[in-house]
Design a protein around this motif. Structure first.
Motif, mmCIF file in Angstrom:
data_model
loop_
_atom_site.group_PDB
_atom_site.id
_atom_site.type_symbol
_atom_site.label_atom_id
_atom_site.label_comp_id
_atom_site.label_asym_id
_atom_site.label_seq_id
_atom_site.Cartn_x
_atom_site.Cartn_y
_atom_site.Cartn_z
ATOM 1 N N VAL A 192 0.867 -1.188 0.000
ATOM 2 C CA VAL A 192 0.000 0.000 0.000
ATOM 3 C C VAL A 192 0.900 1.233 0.000
ATOM 4 O O VAL A 192 1.913 1.263 0.704
ATOM 5 N N CYS A 193 0.537 2.245 -0.795
ATOM 6 C CA CYS A 193 1.331 3.485 -0.765
ATOM 7 C C CYS A 193 0.411 4.690 -0.822
ATOM 8 O O CYS A 193 -0.809 4.558 -0.890
ATOM 9 N N GLY A 194 1.014 5.872 -0.800
ATOM 10 C CA GLY A 194 0.248 7.121 -0.802
ATOM 11 C C GLY A 194 -0.667 7.227 -2.018
ATOM 12 O O GLY A 194 -1.763 7.788 -1.932
ATOM 13 N N THR A 195 -0.237 6.673 -3.134
ATOM 14 C CA THR A 195 -1.074 6.711 -4.347
ATOM 15 C C THR A 195 -2.410 6.010 -4.087
ATOM 16 O O THR A 195 -3.469 6.488 -4.498
ATOM 17 N N ASP A 196 -2.367 4.869 -3.369
ATOM 18 C CA ASP A 196 -3.626 4.155 -3.068
ATOM 19 C C ASP A 196 -4.544 5.037 -2.222
ATOM 20 O O ASP A 196 -5.748 5.094 -2.456
ATOM 21 N N ILE B 223 4.503 -5.415 -13.843
ATOM 22 C CA ILE B 223 4.902 -4.049 -14.215
ATOM 23 C C ILE B 223 3.642 -3.179 -14.234
ATOM 24 O O ILE B 223 2.599 -3.596 -14.747
ATOM 25 N N VAL B 224 3.745 -1.975 -13.647
ATOM 26 C CA VAL B 224 2.546 -1.147 -13.452
ATOM 27 C C VAL B 224 2.076 -0.483 -14.746
ATOM 28 O O VAL B 224 0.914 -0.577 -15.126
ATOM 29 N N ARG B 225 3.006 0.215 -15.418
ATOM 30 C CA ARG B 225 2.570 1.004 -16.576
ATOM 31 C C ARG B 225 2.680 0.195 -17.862
ATOM 32 O O ARG B 225 3.678 -0.502 -18.077
ATOM 33 N N HIS B 226 1.650 0.286 -18.694
ATOM 34 C CA HIS B 226 1.654 -0.366 -20.000
ATOM 35 C C HIS B 226 1.713 0.716 -21.076
ATOM 36 O O HIS B 226 1.120 1.778 -20.914
ATOM 37 N N THR C 87 -1.561 3.202 -19.788
ATOM 38 C CA THR C 87 -2.455 2.750 -18.713
ATOM 39 C C THR C 87 -1.579 2.292 -17.549
ATOM 40 O O THR C 87 -0.401 1.960 -17.745
ATOM 41 N N GLU C 88 -2.138 2.294 -16.330
ATOM 42 C CA GLU C 88 -1.388 1.830 -15.158
ATOM 43 C C GLU C 88 -2.268 0.897 -14.339
ATOM 44 O O GLU C 88 -3.395 1.257 -13.978
ATOM 45 N N ARG C 89 -1.754 -0.286 -14.034
ATOM 46 C CA ARG C 89 -2.530 -1.274 -13.282
ATOM 47 C C ARG C 89 -2.820 -0.732 -11.881
ATOM 48 O O ARG C 89 -1.933 -0.298 -11.158
ATOM 49 N N GLY C 90 -4.103 -0.755 -11.545
ATOM 50 C CA GLY C 90 -4.516 -0.308 -10.208
ATOM 51 C C GLY C 90 -4.612 1.193 -10.074
ATOM 52 O O GLY C 90 -4.896 1.698 -8.985
ATOM 53 N N ILE C 91 -4.360 1.935 -11.180
ATOM 54 C CA ILE C 91 -4.373 3.401 -11.096
ATOM 55 C C ILE C 91 -5.195 3.999 -12.252
ATOM 56 O O ILE C 91 -6.132 4.744 -12.030
ATOM 57 N N LYS C 92 -4.845 3.636 -13.471
ATOM 58 C CA LYS C 92 -5.419 4.326 -14.638
ATOM 59 C C LYS C 92 -5.849 3.321 -15.707
ATOM 60 O O LYS C 92 -5.001 2.715 -16.364
ATOM 61 N N SER D 202 11.742 0.002 -8.065
ATOM 62 C CA SER D 202 11.994 0.285 -9.494
ATOM 63 C C SER D 202 11.927 1.787 -9.769
ATOM 64 O O SER D 202 12.662 2.310 -10.600
ATOM 65 N N VAL D 203 11.044 2.488 -9.048
ATOM 66 C CA VAL D 203 10.897 3.934 -9.232
ATOM 67 C C VAL D 203 12.196 4.644 -8.799
ATOM 68 O O VAL D 203 12.654 5.584 -9.435
ATOM 69 N N LEU D 204 12.814 4.143 -7.723
ATOM 70 C CA LEU D 204 14.077 4.736 -7.240
ATOM 71 C C LEU D 204 15.256 4.319 -8.111
ATOM 72 O O LEU D 204 16.197 5.099 -8.293
ATOM 73 N N THR E 188 10.659 12.762 -11.573
ATOM 74 C CA THR E 188 10.675 11.402 -12.135
ATOM 75 C C THR E 188 9.467 10.624 -11.645
ATOM 76 O O THR E 188 9.012 10.818 -10.518
ATOM 77 N N VAL E 189 8.941 9.774 -12.507
ATOM 78 C CA VAL E 189 7.787 8.942 -12.153
ATOM 79 C C VAL E 189 7.944 7.583 -12.828
ATOM 80 O O VAL E 189 8.555 7.477 -13.892
ATOM 81 N N ASN E 190 7.419 6.544 -12.148
ATOM 82 C CA ASN E 190 7.264 5.239 -12.780
ATOM 83 C C ASN E 190 8.621 4.626 -13.174
ATOM 84 O O ASN E 190 9.673 5.111 -12.757
ATOM 85 N N ALA E 191 8.587 3.530 -13.919
ATOM 86 C CA ALA E 191 9.807 2.774 -14.233
ATOM 87 C C ALA E 191 9.531 1.842 -15.399
ATOM 88 O O ALA E 191 8.396 1.390 -15.581
HETATM 89 C C1 BGC Z 1 3.569 4.266 -8.811
HETATM 90 C C2 BGC Z 1 4.036 4.539 -10.223
HETATM 91 C C3 BGC Z 1 2.996 5.357 -10.954
HETATM 92 C C4 BGC Z 1 2.671 6.612 -10.158
HETATM 93 C C5 BGC Z 1 1.668 7.535 -10.829
HETATM 94 C C6 BGC Z 1 3.173 5.548 -8.122
HETATM 95 O O1 BGC Z 1 2.662 5.264 -6.854
HETATM 96 O O2 BGC Z 1 4.583 3.633 -8.073
HETATM 97 O O3 BGC Z 1 4.296 3.334 -10.885
HETATM 98 O O4 BGC Z 1 3.480 5.702 -12.235
HETATM 99 O O5 BGC Z 1 2.207 6.246 -8.885
HETATM 100 O O6 BGC Z 1 0.446 6.946 -11.120
#
Ligand code: BGC
Length: 346
Positions: A38-42, A88-91, A114-119, A154-156, A290-293
């Protein structure tokens, strides 16, 4: 099967749903979810700040920091049943733009990724999920639960790769780095700085809890107050406007400041541009975000985690919550917490 979902942009819509189990397409892995970080994005998704369900759907399965066990894999590929993987999150965008076309989707130019679990794509917080073979990274079984840290790592890894590429614009012999924030992002940034042989300073407001000792165990210095500068690199990992203003005030020549955190808007913090511009120009400074990986960064991160002390990595996981009673507590912010992980297997 159980899945944690939200209705994007509807605050308070978080719930544990019962959704149909997915069917694997020919190029996909079928995966048993083991853990989701879980992170701040969630939390921001749950608060309704952003997020998009897949086209034609109303709800989005959360979870972008994954760890799973392969149940079924396409024959003849890299994976077989029993392997551990991270998704991998972003496609890449469908056009694709020049960067997505060469696998650099983290630098997408048209925003249609697109991003899994985000977009626009379901995340990994369901008991079983599918992922394209090409969008899965195999992880060492020896890492255990700590492998769930691969996605934030991976982001770091990307951030450090870009710092080094910028540094090599001239003679590059960095000695000292500052990391602001000792959350999971800051601690993984500090780990990678220490692995590069740098003198790492970490600044965070916590005076107690696990963070000071996690920093010292890396051989790095912990500060709960602001430091005086004298850095080659600053990794800003809080997104807090006051802290960003403070790091933008450093006068160190050739300083590279990397911004990794998103600031909550709106903000009252004002920046006087002229002195900042003078320090930037006269000191050859660089500030970048910087964002994503991409896949290369997941591989670099896997190497960094493999080189790290396993006990130290495990201590980053300060709370483990099962997907049973009180599972919502996983999304609460608890003071001193580093990383909370949802366990999906019984
Ligand atoms: C994720 C990244 C994602 C970013 C923006 C972060 O929490 O780790 O993979 O690109 O959120 O949606």
């Amino acid at each position: 099967m159980r899945a944690v979902t939200i209705a994007p942009r509807a605050p308070g819509s978080l719930r544990l749903d019962d959704i149909p189990a997915p069917r694997r397409a020919a190029d996909q892995l079928l995966v048993q979810a083991m853990a989701v970080g879980v992170c701040g994005t969630d939390r921001e998704l749950i608060e309704g700040h952003y997020g998009e369900a897949p086209p034609g759907e109303k709800r989005l399965v959360l979870g972008h920091e994954s760890l799973g066990r392969v149940l079924e894999a396409p024959p003849g590929g890299e994976f077989s049943a029993g392997d551990l993987m991270v998704g991998i999150v972003r496609h890449p965008d469908p056009v694709p733009c020049g960067n997505c076309a060469v696998g650099e989707w983290d630098m997408c130019r048209n925003g249609r990724y697109t991003e899994r679990g985000i977009k626009q794509a379901h995340g990994f917080c369901s008991e079983v999920f599918c992922v394209e073979n090409s969008m899965a990274v195999k992880v060492e079984k020896g890492l255990g639960l700590a492998a769930v840290l691969l996605e934030p790592a991976s982001v770091l890894a990307k951030a450090w790769e870009h710092i080094e590429r910028i540094g090599k614009r001239a003679r590059w012999e960095p000695r000292r780095a500052l990391v602001t924030g000792a959350g999971p992002v800051g601690l993984l940034a500090a780990l990678m700085g220490a692995q590069r042989g740098l003198e790492v300073h970490v600044q965070d407001h916590n005076e107690t809890g696990p963070k000071p000792s996690l920093v010292r165990e890396l051989g790095a210095k912990y500060f709960s107050r602001r430091t005086q500068g004298g850095y080659d690199v600053v990794m800003e990992c809080t997104g807090v406007p006051e802290i960003i203003k403070y790091v933008l005030g450093f006068q160190d020549p050739n300083l590279i400041v990397c911004l990794t955190g998103l600031s909550p808007a709106p903000s009252e913090v004002k920046l006087d541009v002229a002195p900042w511009n003078q320090a930037m120009v006269l000191g050859n400074q660089v500030v970048f975000g910087t964002v994503n990986a991409n896949r290369r960064h997941y591989e670099q991160a896997a190497q960094a985690l493999a080189r790290a002390d396993k006990g130290w990595l495990e201590r980053l996981i300060t709370r483990k919550i099962r997907l049973g009673d009180k599972w919502e507590q996983a999304y609460e912010k608890v003071r001193g917490d580093v990383k909370t992980v949802i366990l999906l297997e019984d």
